[in-house]
Every structure is written in structure tokens, then in C-alpha cells.
Design a protein around this motif. Structure first.
Motif: not given
Length: 362
Positions: A55, A57, A61, A64, A69
Motif C-alpha cells: 500500500n 501508506l 506513511p 496518511e 492522499y
């Protein structure tokens, strides 16, 4: 042999995708990586097999909960492409600035990038260069104005004694007076000549000071510089029964040119001694401290003082408020010039018969 044009088209697109200079990626509706090209691998520093199926994310990260996003998700839902300018990314070996274009491709999200790192760097360098040129131009304007003011004052203050000298010389040459009666005229000529020489000496002092601008700086202890000056003026200090209180505990040293700092402090001490009040002991208080990251020096005396309305004029070339002592009227001008050249500030407050305080921000 028949050629399947669809297969050729797919092969061409695949070749373009894989060999593109900039990073390209494809994600599904759940924002999982479906494919990435070699440029993405080289930029991010993660092998292709470690991308596919992950993924977005998992890899990034920090996306998020961000608007970017949500915008990516919205492109898949609406099919409306979107672009982002100057996005910063830190790869394994380098730092990049990208322009990004996100668009719908089938049921997937395609993201293509353009590396604008060099362009942004060039633009930033141009901005820096422009700012430097503006600063240089402003400094040149300031220097030209100072030179113009200096030339005007110099010409003005030398014109009067020169005109006076010419008049006295003409009187001496055209008179039929005996030699002994011409002597008073000659003595006046001698006085005027001395005035001119003194002013020329003062101008040379100013020029010599300006020539020292840009000289190297070093760390100097205030106590050492003041101690040296107290030794130089020991005779006057003793005769005036001068009391000098010093406090350098808050800021004991400064990075400054030695000759320039000595000139500033010498001017302050010399003026305090010259313009002391005749009916009381001279008290001088010198204190340093740090203010907003800069060195501040206060120099206060209990001398003759002057009207506060003249606080700006005392720094003018050849300007003197007290004429009962000899002077060229140039020391305070030189002092302020030195301070200004070093991007400092000086302020003065004074009261007649109470004293004067100079505040210098170095």
C-alpha cells in the motif's frame, strides 16, 4: 503474417513506461502498487518486488490523513486529473523536488512525476543572486550618498578659510603699509592657514578610517582595550580625579576589528575627559550586555552634557557643540561611521550640566 496492433500498442506503452526518465507508478483503487518503472526504483531506492502489492501508506506513511492522499483517492472516483507543484522527496542517496500529475488509467491511478530539482535550484540561485545584487546596489547608493555628503562638507568647510586667506593676501599685497604694520595681517593669515591644515588633517583621518573598512576581525576583551586606553590617558584621569566603573560580566568580549574598536572607545573616553564638568569629579560608567544576540555597550558620564535636540548633529563632520577646548569636530563622525559600516547602531541621550550616555549596538 498478421500483426496484432493492440499487442504492439501495449508493448510500446510498456517500453515507454519502463524506460521513462522520471518515476511512474500505477496503483489500484485500494492504493496498492500495481506497477512501478525503473526510474522509481532508482529514485526511491527500494527494489521493485518490495513495491508491488504494498500500500502507498506502507511506503509513504506521512501521506496518511493528508489532503494529497484524499486527492489521489478522488482522482480514482471522479476521473478528474490533478497536479502538484514542488513536492519534496528524500531518496536513498539524494533529495529531489518533483512536479506530480495524478490521473485515472482504467480502474487504476497513474502517477507521473517530473524532476524539477535542478530547475528549482537554479531559480533559487537566481533569486539569491538578485537579492545580492539588490543589496550591493543599495550599498553603492549609500556609499555614493556618503561620498557626496562628505565632499560637500569638505568643500564647504575649506572654502571659507581659503576665501579668507585670499582676501588677507590681497590686502597685504595691495597695501602700502610698512612691514611692521603688515604683520597683523600676516598673523591672521597664519591663523587661517592653521585652520585649513587642521581641517585637511581631519579629512585625512576620515579617509584613513574608511580605508580600514573590511579589515579582519578578532576576539577582543573589553577590559583589555579599556585598560590600554586608561594607561594612555592616565595623566588626564589622575588630574581630573576620574572614577571609572566597569562591568563587562554579561558580555566580556566582542568579535571586532581591533583598530576600529579602539577608535570608538578612545573617542568616548577622550570626549568624557574633554567635556567634563569643572565643578565635580568626573564619573564614567561603562557596561556591556547582550541584547537580542548582539553586544550592547553603554558609556555614561556626568559631564557638561548638551541639549537633546542636538543629539543627531553631534555626529556631523566638523560639528562642535562646545568650543572652549581644542578639537577638530571629527571624532564622533568617525565613530558613527565605523559603527554604521559594521551594521551597528548608536544612540545618545544628554542633559545640560548632568551628563551624556552613549548606547552602542555592535
Amino acid at each position: 503474417m498478421n500483426v496484432n496492433h493492440f499487442e504492439i500498442d501495449c508493448e510500446l506503452k510498456s517500453a515507454f513506461f519502463e524506460n521513462a526518465y522520471s518515476p511512474f507508478v500505477i496503483l489500484d483503487r485500494e492504493m496498492n502498487f500495481v506497477d512501478i518503472n525503473q526510474a522509481s526504483v532508482d529514485t526511491i531506492g527500494i527494489e521493485k518486488e518490495n513495491f508491488i502489492g504494498k500500500n502507498i501508506l506502507d511506503i509513504f506513511p506521512y501521506l496518511e490523513g493528508t489532503k494529497r492522499y484524499d486527492d489521489y483517492k478522488n482522482v480514482i472516483e471522479t476521473g478528474v486529473p490533478i497536479g502538484f507543484d514542488e513536492l519534496f522527496f528524500k531518496g536513498e542517496f539524494s533529495e529531489y523536488t518533483f512536479m506530480i500529475r495524478a490521473f485515472k488509467i482504467g480502474d487504476h491511478l497513474g502517477i507521473t512525476t517530473l524532476d524539477v530539482t535542478n530547475v528549482i535550484d537554479t531559480v533559487q540561485k537566481l533569486k539569491t543572486t538578485k537579492a545580492s545584487l539588490v543589496e550591493v546596489n543599495e550599498n553603492l547608493k549609500k556609499k555614493n550618498q556618503e561620498l557626496e555628503d562628505f565632499s560637500f562638507v569638505a568643500a564647504h568647510d575649506l572654502r571659507a578659510p581659503l576665501t579668507n586667506l585670499k582676501s588677507l593676501l590681497r590686502m597685504a599685497l595691495e597695501s602700502n603699509l610698512p612691514a611692521n604694520e603688515v604683520m597683523p595681517i600676516v598673523e591672521k593669515m597664519n591663523v587661517v592657514t592653521k585652520v585649513m591644515c587642521d581641517k585637511i588633517t581631519a579629512l585625512n583621518m576620515v579617509i584613513a578610517t574608511k580605508a580600514n573598512f573590511g579589515a579582519p576581525k578578532t576576539t577582543l576583551e573589553f577590559s583589555d582595550v579599556i585598560g590600554k586606553l586608561k594607561t594612555s590617558y592616565s595623566k588626564e584621569i589622575i588630574e581630573c580625579r576620574t572614577i571609572i566603573k566597569e562591568d563587562y560580566s554579561a558580555c566580556p568580549s566582542i568579535n571586532y576589528n581591533k583598530l576600529q574598536l579602539e577608535t570608538i572607545l578612545q573617542t568616548l573616553i577622550s570626549n568624557a575627559l574633554q567635556y567634563r564638568h569643572p565643578k565635580r569629579k568626573l564619573n564614567i560608567k561603562i557596561e556591556t550586555k547582550e541584547v537580542n544576540g548582539k553586544v550592547q555597550l553603554s558609556f555614561r558620564d556626568n559631564g557638561l552634557g548638551f541639549e537633546q535636540e542636538f543629539s543627531d548633529k553631534i555626529f556631523s563632520l566638523f560639528k562642535r557643540l562646545h568650543t572652549h577646548v581644542d578639537g577638530l569636530g571629527v571624532a564622533l563622525y568617525i565613530m558613527k561611521t565605523i559603527i554604521g559600516e559594521n551594521c551597528g547602531e548608536i544612540d545618545v541621550t544628554s542633559q545640560v550640566n548632568k551628563g551624556t550616555e552613549f548606547i552602542i549596538i555592535f
